[in-house]
Design a protein around this motif. Sequence first.
Motif, PDB file in Angstrom:
ATOM      1  N   THR A 281      52.574  52.983  47.186  1.00  0.00           N
ATOM      2  CA  THR A 281      51.972  51.800  47.779  1.00  0.00           C
ATOM      3  C   THR A 281      53.036  50.729  47.961  1.00  0.00           C
ATOM      4  N   PRO A 282      52.977  49.979  49.048  1.00  0.00           N
ATOM      5  CA  PRO A 282      53.929  48.866  49.217  1.00  0.00           C
ATOM      6  C   PRO A 282      53.814  47.807  48.131  1.00  0.00           C
ATOM      7  N   ALA A 283      52.681  47.776  47.411  1.00  0.00           N
ATOM      8  CA  ALA A 283      52.505  46.783  46.346  1.00  0.00           C
ATOM      9  C   ALA A 283      53.557  46.928  45.257  1.00  0.00           C
ATOM     10  N   ARG A 284      54.114  48.123  45.102  1.00  0.00           N
ATOM     11  CA  ARG A 284      55.134  48.351  44.082  1.00  0.00           C
ATOM     12  C   ARG A 284      56.390  47.523  44.331  1.00  0.00           C
ATOM     13  N   PHE A 285      56.638  47.156  45.596  1.00  0.00           N
ATOM     14  CA  PHE A 285      57.821  46.356  45.906  1.00  0.00           C
ATOM     15  C   PHE A 285      57.684  44.926  45.423  1.00  0.00           C
ATOM     16  N   ALA A 286      56.445  44.462  45.245  1.00  0.00           N
ATOM     17  CA  ALA A 286      56.202  43.076  44.870  1.00  0.00           C
ATOM     18  C   ALA A 286      55.711  42.905  43.449  1.00  0.00           C
ATOM     19  N   PHE A 287      55.101  43.959  42.871  1.00  0.00           N
ATOM     20  CA  PHE A 287      54.475  43.826  41.563  1.00  0.00           C
ATOM     21  C   PHE A 287      54.797  45.016  40.670  1.00  0.00           C
ATOM     22  N   ARG A 288      55.222  44.724  39.462  1.00  0.00           N
ATOM     23  CA  ARG A 288      55.387  45.781  38.460  1.00  0.00           C
ATOM     24  C   ARG A 288      54.021  46.297  38.049  1.00  0.00           C
ATOM     25  N   TYR A 289      53.077  45.378  37.839  1.00  0.00           N
ATOM     26  CA  TYR A 289      51.709  45.729  37.463  1.00  0.00           C
ATOM     27  C   TYR A 289      50.827  45.543  38.691  1.00  0.00           C
ATOM     28  N   TRP A 290      50.807  46.531  39.534  1.00  0.00           N
ATOM     29  CA  TRP A 290      50.175  46.368  40.850  1.00  0.00           C
ATOM     30  C   TRP A 290      48.722  46.811  40.875  1.00  0.00           C
ATOM     31  N   GLY A 291      48.313  47.677  39.932  1.00  0.00           N
ATOM     32  CA  GLY A 291      46.939  48.149  39.915  1.00  0.00           C
ATOM     33  C   GLY A 291      46.708  49.129  38.773  1.00  0.00           C
ATOM     34  N   GLY A 292      45.498  49.103  38.198  1.00  0.00           N
ATOM     35  CA  GLY A 292      45.160  50.011  37.124  1.00  0.00           C
ATOM     36  C   GLY A 292      45.418  49.407  35.756  1.00  0.00           C
ATOM     37  N   LYS A 293      45.460  50.268  34.740  1.00  0.00           N
ATOM     38  CA  LYS A 293      45.593  49.795  33.359  1.00  0.00           C
ATOM     39  C   LYS A 293      47.019  49.973  32.858  1.00  0.00           C
ATOM     40  N   PHE A 294      47.419  49.027  32.024  1.00  0.00           N
ATOM     41  CA  PHE A 294      48.736  49.043  31.411  1.00  0.00           C
ATOM     42  C   PHE A 294      48.556  48.663  29.944  1.00  0.00           C
ATOM     43  N   VAL A 295      49.191  49.410  29.042  1.00  0.00           N
ATOM     44  CA  VAL A 295      49.045  49.165  27.605  1.00  0.00           C
ATOM     45  C   VAL A 295      50.420  49.100  26.959  1.00  0.00           C
ATOM     46  N   GLU A 296      50.676  47.995  26.289  1.00  0.00           N
ATOM     47  CA  GLU A 296      51.892  47.831  25.505  1.00  0.00           C
ATOM     48  C   GLU A 296      51.541  47.009  24.269  1.00  0.00           C
ATOM     49  N   ASN A 297      52.168  47.355  23.144  1.00  0.00           N
ATOM     50  CA  ASN A 297      52.011  46.559  21.934  1.00  0.00           C
ATOM     51  C   ASN A 297      50.545  46.402  21.546  1.00  0.00           C
ATOM     52  N   ARG A 298      49.744  47.433  21.831  1.00  0.00           N
ATOM     53  CA  ARG A 298      48.303  47.403  21.555  1.00  0.00           C
ATOM     54  C   ARG A 298      47.606  46.268  22.295  1.00  0.00           C
ATOM     55  N   GLN A 299      48.187  45.843  23.402  1.00  0.00           N
ATOM     56  CA  GLN A 299      47.572  44.871  24.302  1.00  0.00           C
ATOM     57  C   GLN A 299      47.360  45.552  25.643  1.00  0.00           C
ATOM     58  N   MET A 300      46.233  45.257  26.266  1.00  0.00           N
ATOM     59  CA  MET A 300      45.856  45.952  27.491  1.00  0.00           C
ATOM     60  C   MET A 300      45.707  44.975  28.654  1.00  0.00           C
ATOM     61  N   LEU A 301      46.253  45.380  29.791  1.00  0.00           N
ATOM     62  CA  LEU A 301      46.079  44.673  31.064  1.00  0.00           C
ATOM     63  C   LEU A 301      45.379  45.605  32.035  1.00  0.00           C
ATOM     64  N   TYR A 302      44.336  45.097  32.700  1.00  0.00           N
ATOM     65  CA  TYR A 302      43.762  45.858  33.806  1.00  0.00           C
ATOM     66  C   TYR A 302      43.868  45.026  35.073  1.00  0.00           C
ATOM     67  N   VAL A 303      44.451  45.638  36.116  1.00  0.00           N
ATOM     68  CA  VAL A 303      44.614  44.985  37.408  1.00  0.00           C
ATOM     69  C   VAL A 303      43.683  45.651  38.408  1.00  0.00           C
ATOM     70  N   SER A 304      42.634  44.945  38.787  1.00  0.00           N
ATOM     71  CA  SER A 304      41.689  45.476  39.771  1.00  0.00           C
ATOM     72  C   SER A 304      42.278  45.347  41.177  1.00  0.00           C
ATOM     73  N   LEU A 305      41.999  46.338  42.017  1.00  0.00           N
ATOM     74  CA  LEU A 305      42.448  46.284  43.406  1.00  0.00           C
ATOM     75  C   LEU A 305      41.579  45.369  44.257  1.00  0.00           C
TER      76      LEU A 305
END
Length: 335
Positions: A281-305
Amino acid sequence: MTAWICLFVDYHHHISMRMVNSGILIFAIPKFVFFILQFLSFWVASGTTAMVLSLFIFGLTRGWKMLQIRKLTCHSTDLPEAFNGYRIVQLTDLHLGTFGNRQEYIQSIVEETNRLHPDLIVFTGDLINNNSQEMLPYMQTLSKLEARDGIYSILGNHDYGEYGNDHSYEYRKRTLTQLIRQQEQMGWKVLRDESIEIFRNNEHIYLIGVENISLPPFPRKGNLDKALQGIVEKEKGKNTFKILLSHDPNHWKMEVLRKTSIQLTLSGHTHGAQLRFGKITPARFAFRYWGGKFVENRQMLYVSLGLGGAFQFRLGAWPELTQITLYNSDDGRYS
């Protein structure tokens, strides 16, 4: 967030630019594909071009309303037992001005959301494109959303009225004031660098909402420290479960991850560039966290499209509403 054609510059408040974007998808890109592939084979070039053109036409006519329901879970030992199985539905990036007066699509969003019987509904920014008048056709429909613990929203970069033709302070202030009032009339509560407590029996969790915090060229309006102030005073060393609503996912890396004890962050903004083929997706060029779930340090981010966009086009990055179910668990799983 803009469409994939203009990830870095917000043109899309002009109808003419929407026409330009459509023209690029239908004419310019297929023509470019044919030009490149014709050196291999005329028939390969023709077939590939026809396929690309068909896909883009599908995205313009049907793809933008192919609503998907995403379901995921968040497990944390910090979650009070009374909230085990708590259901949150996240909506984001409606960009209502893009739809004109297409009630059927917005009605389908409301119906699908209510069918999930959420305990809590959150909206993570960009309700409009440019002007609070875009809200008027949809206020009655959106006011039918239902959740046991209410509906809470935050402001996205578009909600400040900075992308219209009038850039005066008076216009921006009026747009923002009207938009907040409209949400209140629908029964929504706008969180502006503040937090609220949600109770079950004698236990509670925190819901935190910040104004837009982005990297340039998008505006920074919010103050996370201000939003957390009351929580810090009340916690007294306890790691109470906290949910943060922050429009731009870049904020998670900037100020949340490993710098706070916030267990779950919900964002939008990227739209997945409204175009995706698998993980491409072109979104990868602008965002590291562009969509979906990301988990680090037992903390969660969800990026809705998100649900809307810069113009009526979606291909692969289908519009979505998301159900997140919370569980008390000692295994730290996120799924």
